[in-house]
Design a protein around this motif. Sequence first.
Motif, short mmCIF file in Angstrom:
data_model
loop_
_atom_site.label_atom_id
_atom_site.label_comp_id
_atom_site.label_asym_id
_atom_site.label_seq_id
_atom_site.Cartn_x
_atom_site.Cartn_y
_atom_site.Cartn_z
N ALA A 104 -0.38 -1.84 8.78
CA ALA A 104 -0.21 -3.31 8.76
C ALA A 104 1.25 -3.69 8.86
O ALA A 104 1.61 -4.61 9.61
CB ALA A 104 -0.84 -3.89 7.50
N THR A 105 2.12 -3.01 8.11
CA THR A 105 3.54 -3.35 8.18
C THR A 105 4.13 -2.89 9.51
O THR A 105 4.99 -3.58 10.06
CB THR A 105 4.35 -2.80 6.99
N ARG A 106 3.67 -1.78 10.04
CA ARG A 106 4.13 -1.32 11.35
C ARG A 106 3.80 -2.37 12.42
O ARG A 106 4.62 -2.68 13.28
CB ARG A 106 3.52 0.04 11.70
N GLU A 107 2.60 -2.95 12.32
CA GLU A 107 2.20 -3.99 13.27
C GLU A 107 3.12 -5.22 13.13
O GLU A 107 3.52 -5.82 14.13
CB GLU A 107 0.75 -4.40 13.02
N TYR A 108 3.46 -5.59 11.88
CA TYR A 108 4.38 -6.70 11.66
C TYR A 108 5.72 -6.42 12.34
O TYR A 108 6.24 -7.24 13.08
CB TYR A 108 4.58 -6.96 10.17
N SER A 131 3.48 -3.31 0.87
CA SER A 131 2.22 -3.89 1.34
C SER A 131 2.54 -5.11 2.20
O SER A 131 3.71 -5.44 2.38
CB SER A 131 1.34 -4.28 0.15
N LEU A 132 1.53 -5.76 2.69
CA LEU A 132 1.71 -6.98 3.46
C LEU A 132 1.21 -8.14 2.60
O LEU A 132 0.07 -8.15 2.16
CB LEU A 132 0.92 -6.90 4.76
N TRP A 154 1.29 -12.49 2.46
CA TRP A 154 1.57 -13.70 3.24
C TRP A 154 2.05 -13.35 4.65
O TRP A 154 2.91 -14.01 5.21
CB TRP A 154 2.57 -14.61 2.52
N GLY A 155 1.52 -12.24 5.16
CA GLY A 155 1.84 -11.84 6.52
C GLY A 155 3.19 -11.16 6.70
O GLY A 155 3.62 -10.94 7.82
N GLU A 156 3.87 -10.82 5.59
CA GLU A 156 5.20 -10.19 5.65
C GLU A 156 5.24 -8.96 4.76
O GLU A 156 4.54 -8.90 3.75
CB GLU A 156 6.27 -11.18 5.18
N PRO A 157 6.09 -7.98 5.09
CA PRO A 157 6.22 -6.81 4.25
C PRO A 157 6.72 -7.20 2.86
O PRO A 157 7.66 -7.97 2.72
CB PRO A 157 7.26 -5.95 4.97
N SER A 158 6.06 -6.66 1.85
CA SER A 158 6.40 -6.96 0.46
C SER A 158 6.63 -5.64 -0.28
O SER A 158 5.95 -4.65 -0.02
CB SER A 158 5.23 -7.72 -0.19
N TYR A 159 7.59 -5.68 -1.20
CA TYR A 159 7.99 -4.48 -1.94
C TYR A 159 8.02 -4.83 -3.42
O TYR A 159 8.63 -5.83 -3.81
CB TYR A 159 9.37 -4.01 -1.46
N CYS A 160 7.33 -4.02 -4.24
CA CYS A 160 7.32 -4.33 -5.66
C CYS A 160 7.36 -3.05 -6.49
O CYS A 160 7.07 -1.96 -6.00
CB CYS A 160 6.11 -5.18 -6.03
N SER A 218 10.18 -7.87 -9.92
CA SER A 218 9.62 -9.01 -9.20
C SER A 218 9.61 -8.64 -7.71
O SER A 218 10.54 -8.03 -7.22
CB SER A 218 10.51 -10.23 -9.45
N PRO A 219 8.55 -9.01 -6.99
CA PRO A 219 8.44 -8.61 -5.59
C PRO A 219 9.53 -9.19 -4.69
O PRO A 219 10.07 -10.26 -4.94
CB PRO A 219 7.08 -9.12 -5.15
N ILE A 220 9.81 -8.44 -3.64
CA ILE A 220 10.73 -8.84 -2.58
C ILE A 220 9.94 -8.79 -1.28
O ILE A 220 9.23 -7.83 -1.03
CB ILE A 220 11.91 -7.85 -2.45
N ARG A 221 10.07 -9.84 -0.46
CA ARG A 221 9.48 -9.80 0.87
C ARG A 221 10.60 -9.84 1.90
O ARG A 221 11.66 -10.40 1.66
CB ARG A 221 8.57 -11.00 1.11
N ILE A 222 10.35 -9.22 3.03
CA ILE A 222 11.26 -9.28 4.16
C ILE A 222 10.59 -10.15 5.22
O ILE A 222 9.41 -9.96 5.51
CB ILE A 222 11.54 -7.88 4.74
#
Length: 146
Positions: free
Chosen positions: A9-13, A48-49, A51-57, A62-66
């Motif tokens: 999923a993140t590769r596709e993003y 993980s993905l 809101w349609g963006e890569p997320s790191y927790c 607290s999570p970070i999204r790129i």
Amino acid sequence: MSQRPPSPATREYFSSLPPNIRGKVLELRELVLEVGRRIEPIGGVEESLKWGEPSYCTIAGSPIRIGWKANRPDRYGLYFHCQTKLVETFRELFPHRLSFEGKRAILFEKDAIVPDKELRQCIEMAFTYHRIKKLPLLGRQVASLR
């Protein structure tokens, strides 16, 4: 080098991003994962993905999204939970080194140099947020960072 390849999923993003942004976003991913590997013990970084963006927790953080937004094609950024003190603290610590959007993001122009030292500190604060959230400036000192 990444600790692991992106999930399908993140590769596709990442593949869906314009080529002039894709490399920058992948560099941010590498930095996020590198900082996560360095912090002990946080139990690892989960990718993980969201809101349609890569997320790191992490368990302690607290999570970070790129993300990249098509309506602002020359910018990309790191997004943080807006109900934390993270971006407010980053603003106080690095007012002239980073560019912010509200209470939720650090943004980068596609051709700008990303301030590595400051960004590493921001990522570390996010990944350890639940341990440091009651400390003034999340345990950092302004004078020592400039």
